[in-house]
Design a protein around this motif. Sequence first.
Motif, PDB file in Angstrom:
ATOM      1  N   PHE A  16       0.854  -1.191   0.000  1.00  0.00           N
ATOM      2  CA  PHE A  16       0.000   0.000   0.000  1.00  0.00           C
ATOM      3  C   PHE A  16       0.883   1.231   0.000  1.00  0.00           C
ATOM      4  N   PHE A  17       0.372   2.287  -0.617  1.00  0.00           N
ATOM      5  CA  PHE A  17       1.130   3.537  -0.710  1.00  0.00           C
ATOM      6  C   PHE A  17       0.198   4.708  -0.434  1.00  0.00           C
ATOM      7  N   GLY A  18       0.761   5.794   0.041  1.00  0.00           N
ATOM      8  CA  GLY A  18      -0.005   7.037   0.175  1.00  0.00           C
ATOM      9  C   GLY A  18      -1.296   6.824   0.941  1.00  0.00           C
TER      10      GLY A  18
ATOM     11  N   PHE B 295      -3.492   1.030  -4.830  1.00  0.00           N
ATOM     12  CA  PHE B 295      -3.196   2.433  -4.557  1.00  0.00           C
ATOM     13  C   PHE B 295      -4.212   3.360  -5.224  1.00  0.00           C
TER      14      PHE B 295
END
Lengths: 146, 79
Positions: free
Chosen positions: B7-9, B73
Motif C-alpha cells: 500500500f502507498f499514500g 493504490f
Amino acid sequence: MDFFELTTEPISIESVARRVVPPECGATVTLDGYARQYTKDKATGEVRETEYLEYEAYEPMALKEMEKLIEAAKSQFEISNVGIVHRVGRLEIGETSVVISVAAPHRRAAFEACEWIIKELKRTVPIWKKEVYAGGEHWVEGDASA
Amino acid sequence: MTVQVLFFGATADTIGQRRVDFELPPNSIASQIFEQLVAEYPSLAKHRLHYSVNQQYATGNETLTDGDEIAIFAAVSGG
C-alpha cells in the motif's frame, strides 16, 4: 542517452538538461516542476497555503513506468533523448519535484514530447503527493485514470 | 498460497500498514484481495483505486500465483 531516476536529493536542472544532449540535436526542452505554495481546491475553490510536500513512490514500478514513457515518446515524436528525474521525500516550497528534458534535432518535437511526457507521468507513474498545510494534510489523488 | 500486498499514500494510511501478506486459495484473482480489504476497511472504497500485479498495471481479474507482489493504490499524483 536516456535516463530515468528517483532521488531524495535536490535535483540540478542543468545537469539533467545537459545529460540528454547528443551531437545531432539542436534544442532541448526542459520542464522544471516545483512545489507550489498556493493551491486552489478544485471542489470548493478555496485557496490553501501549502507548508511543504511529501512525495512517495512505488519505486521499482515507477522506474518501469518512466522507462515505458520514454520508449513511447520516442516512437511518437522526432526526438533523440529523454531524461526524467523525480524527487521523493519531503520538499519545501519552490523546490524542484520533477525535471523532464527532451533533446531533439528541432524544437517543435521537443516541446510536444515534453508536454506529452509530463501529462502521462501524472497519469501513470506510481508516485503520490501529500500536501501539508496549516491544520492538516492530504494525499492528492490524480484526475485521470491509468 | 501467499501473496504480498503493498500500500502507498492514501491506501497505506487507511490500512495502517504498508505491506500485508495474504493467504489465498489457489487460483484466486486480484480483486478478491480488494473485496476482503473493503469489508475490513470500508473507507478504502472512497478512493479511485488501481491495482498492479508484479509491478504492472492490472485490472483485478488476473489469476494470482504464490509469491506475487500486488499493490493497491489511489490514482497517482506525481509531477
